[in-house]
Design an enzyme around this catalytic site. Structure first.
Site, PDB file in Angstrom:
ATOM      1  NE  ARG A 162      -4.109  -1.831   0.163  1.00  0.00           N
ATOM      2  CZ  ARG A 162      -4.171  -3.094  -0.277  1.00  0.00           C
ATOM      3  NH1 ARG A 162      -3.132  -3.613  -0.903  1.00  0.00           N
ATOM      4  NH2 ARG A 162      -5.264  -3.799  -0.113  1.00  0.00           N
ATOM      5  CB  SER A 240      -9.071  -2.035   3.723  1.00  0.00           C
ATOM      6  OG  SER A 240      -9.281  -3.315   3.223  1.00  0.00           O
ATOM      7  CD  GLU A 341      -6.115   0.642   1.750  1.00  0.00           C
ATOM      8  OE1 GLU A 341      -7.237   0.796   1.232  1.00  0.00           O
ATOM      9  OE2 GLU A 341      -5.519  -0.439   1.760  1.00  0.00           O
TER      10      GLU A 341
HETATM   11  N1  EPU Z   1     -11.357 -11.055   9.609  1.00  0.00           N
HETATM   12  C1  EPU Z   1     -11.992 -10.900  10.821  1.00  0.00           C
HETATM   13  N2  EPU Z   1     -13.146 -10.187  10.857  1.00  0.00           N
HETATM   14  C2  EPU Z   1     -13.684  -9.629   9.747  1.00  0.00           C
HETATM   15  C3  EPU Z   1     -13.029  -9.791   8.513  1.00  0.00           C
HETATM   16  C4  EPU Z   1     -11.855 -10.510   8.473  1.00  0.00           C
HETATM   17  O1  EPU Z   1     -11.533 -11.402  11.848  1.00  0.00           O
HETATM   18  O2  EPU Z   1     -14.725  -8.977   9.851  1.00  0.00           O
HETATM   19  C5  EPU Z   1     -10.086 -11.828   9.602  1.00  0.00           C
HETATM   20  C6  EPU Z   1     -10.294 -13.218   9.093  1.00  0.00           C
HETATM   21  O3  EPU Z   1      -9.527 -14.089   9.887  1.00  0.00           O
HETATM   22  C7  EPU Z   1      -9.743 -13.195   7.689  1.00  0.00           C
HETATM   23  C8  EPU Z   1      -8.634 -12.144   7.825  1.00  0.00           C
HETATM   24  O4  EPU Z   1      -9.169 -11.189   8.729  1.00  0.00           O
HETATM   25  O5  EPU Z   1      -9.215 -14.411   7.307  1.00  0.00           O
HETATM   26  C9  EPU Z   1      -8.263 -11.473   6.534  1.00  0.00           C
HETATM   27  O6  EPU Z   1      -9.449 -10.928   5.908  1.00  0.00           O
HETATM   28  P1  EPU Z   1      -9.497 -10.658   4.341  1.00  0.00           P
HETATM   29  O7  EPU Z   1      -9.159 -11.890   3.588  1.00  0.00           O
HETATM   30  O8  EPU Z   1     -10.786  -9.992   4.014  1.00  0.00           O
HETATM   31  O9  EPU Z   1      -8.280  -9.673   4.083  1.00  0.00           O
HETATM   32  P2  EPU Z   1      -7.852  -8.302   4.764  1.00  0.00           P
HETATM   33  O10 EPU Z   1      -6.435  -8.460   5.190  1.00  0.00           O
HETATM   34  O11 EPU Z   1      -8.819  -7.855   5.787  1.00  0.00           O
HETATM   35  C10 EPU Z   1      -6.889  -7.344   2.519  1.00  0.00           C
HETATM   36  C11 EPU Z   1      -6.936  -6.049   1.788  1.00  0.00           C
HETATM   37  C12 EPU Z   1      -8.230  -5.938   0.984  1.00  0.00           C
HETATM   38  C13 EPU Z   1      -8.311  -7.095   0.020  1.00  0.00           C
HETATM   39  C14 EPU Z   1      -8.251  -8.404   0.834  1.00  0.00           C
HETATM   40  C15 EPU Z   1      -8.243  -9.619  -0.057  1.00  0.00           C
HETATM   41  C16 EPU Z   1      -5.673  -4.459   3.166  1.00  0.00           C
HETATM   42  C17 EPU Z   1      -5.749  -3.269   4.060  1.00  0.00           C
HETATM   43  N3  EPU Z   1      -6.856  -4.930   2.726  1.00  0.00           N
HETATM   44  O12 EPU Z   1      -7.926  -7.299   3.496  1.00  0.00           O
HETATM   45  O13 EPU Z   1      -8.154  -4.735   0.239  1.00  0.00           O
HETATM   46  O14 EPU Z   1      -9.495  -7.081  -0.744  1.00  0.00           O
HETATM   47  O15 EPU Z   1      -7.038  -8.427   1.610  1.00  0.00           O
HETATM   48  O16 EPU Z   1      -7.023  -9.724  -0.695  1.00  0.00           O
HETATM   49  O17 EPU Z   1      -4.575  -4.925   2.857  1.00  0.00           O
HETATM   50  C18 EPU Z   1      -8.757  -2.428   0.274  1.00  0.00           C
HETATM   51  O18 EPU Z   1      -7.540  -2.193   0.298  1.00  0.00           O
HETATM   52  O19 EPU Z   1      -9.622  -1.512   0.238  1.00  0.00           O
HETATM   53  C19 EPU Z   1      -9.202  -3.823   0.288  1.00  0.00           C
HETATM   54  C20 EPU Z   1     -10.490  -4.163   0.358  1.00  0.00           C
END
Ligand code: EPU
Length: 349
Positions: A162, A240, A341
């Site tokens: 990012r 995010s 972000e």
């Molecule tokens: N989780 C929770 N609670 C929730 C949602 C998620 O505990 O409400 C935990 C779960 O264990 C899940 C983990 O968080 O396995 C990771 O969640 P997710 O796969 O949705 O990924 P993220 O790290 O939260 C990142 C990016 C997203 C991108 C997803 C998928 C960042 C800040 N965000 O989210 O990007 O779509 O991975 O690759 O790196 C964005 O930047 O706007 C965005 C949506």
């Protein structure tokens, strides 16, 4: 060339915050920029707006600038890949679909991300195991102070999680176009597809796909995003809201010992780890909650703890206040600092 100058113009932002620019200048030709910055915009630092998908507008900017050109063309063909160039104003997802329809691979995991091509390199958008910087060949920019155009190759962009050189110099460079190096889908080895990020293989299996290709991977990502993330057309949000924090390895290990469910990711170097901000926020009980101050319309998505939402009339200041309360809770409960972000306009974190 067409330059439009609009007084008190509404500013499109996916948070759905009521915002205006004192004046909005719009041009559909980047070649207008030298004359604009020598004339009407001389000495000014206008807010450059794309799709408004990565902005939290806390105070209205006096001046905004939008580049609306959106031409896509193949500029070089090689045996196994091509260089595809898109103007900054091209809608990101429309561009991804164009590449897939024209037989290119490489951007399928980045399907359905809101925003424009010109904004994508700034925060090095990433999803489902791919960051856009891995696919960028060069970024074309206009340097405001000197009135000249430059071309950054991928290495000069200093892409990181990012992050990029542009994010640190927002007032210096204006991105006018991006070139991508994209493999031809027809000659792509199946192993080149990125399917390991949680959920993709299951989604493909549920779709009945056993020999995935870039188009079916895009469909899987679209399906996952539609289910997991709130649609900004329905409820205001900027994806995010917080970045996943990167902490020293020892701190990650100590947290993991205490909270075995905490998702900890590699890819941030040997001595550090990336933690799931969503999990930390969720564990503090914020998921689905609404702020009890102001309009009461600022909240945390019920679908995803990392996404702040505007249920209707929330102001930028209310959303920022909520974000600070969440970050304070995560800091005091886990000792981890989380940072926004999206770009904050008219406020500092
Ligand atoms: N989780 C929770 N609670 C929730 C949602 C998620 O505990 O409400 C935990 C779960 O264990 C899940 C983990 O968080 O396995 C990771 O969640 P997710 O796969 O949705 O990924 P993220 O790290 O939260 C990142 C990016 C997203 C991108 C997803 C998928 C960042 C800040 N965000 O989210 O990007 O779509 O991975 O690759 O790196 C964005 O930047 O706007 C965005 C949506």
């Amino acid at each position: 060339m067409t330059v439009r100058s609009i007084a008190s113009a509404p500013l499109r932002n996916t948070f759905g915050v009521d915002a205006r620019a004192g004046r909005l200048i719009e041009t559909d030709d980047a070649n207008d920029l030298p004359a604009l910055f020598a004339g009407e915009l001389a000495g000014a630092s206008p807010l450059v707006v794309g799709g408004g998908s990565n902005l939290l507008i806390v105070e209205n900017p006096a001046l905004a600038l939008a580049l609306t050109a959106s031409t896509i063309r193949v500029v070089a063909e090689h045996d196994d890949h091509a260089i595809v160039r898109a103007d900054a104003g091209t809608e990101w997802h429309a561009f991804v679909l164009w590449t897939l329809e024209h037989g290119f691979a490489g951007l399928e995991n980045l399907s359905l991300i809101p925003g424009t091509v010109g904004a994508a390199p700034i925060q090095n958008i990433g999803a489902y195991g791919v960051e856009v910087g891995e696919r960028i060949h060069a970024v074309e920019v206009f340097e405001r102070a000197t009135g000249t155009f430059h071309r950054f190759d991928a290495a000069a962009c200093a892409f990181a999680y990012r992050d990029s050189v542009f994010k640190h110099d927002l007032d210096r460079y204006l991105i006018t176009a991006v070139e991508f190096a994209l493999p031809h889908a027809a000659s792509l080895a199946p192993s080149a597809l990125k399917l390991d990020y949680a959920g993709i293989r299951d989604e493909l299996a549920a779709m009945g796909v056993d020999a995935p290709d870039p188009r079916t991977v895009a469909e899987a990502v679209i399906g996952l995003r539609r289910r997991k993330l709130p649609d900004p057309a329905v409820v205001g949000n900027a994806g995010s809201f917080f970045k996943n924090p990167i902490v020293p390895l020892a701190q990650a290990e100590a947290l993991l010992a205490e909270h075995p469910q905490l998702p900890v990711f590699r890819g941030a170097g040997d001595d550090s780890r990336k933690l799931s901000a969503a999990w930390l926020i969720d564990a503090c009980g914020w998921k689905g909650r609404r702020s009890d101050t102001g309009s009461g319309d600022a909240g945390v998505s019920e679908q995803h703890a990392l996404v702040l939402v505007n249920h209707g009339r929330a102001s930028g200041a209310e959303l920022l206040d909520l974000a600070r309360r969440i970050a304070d809770d995560v800091q005091s409960r886990f000792g981890v600092a989380i940072e926004p972000e999206p770009r904050l306009i008219g406020a500092h974190w």
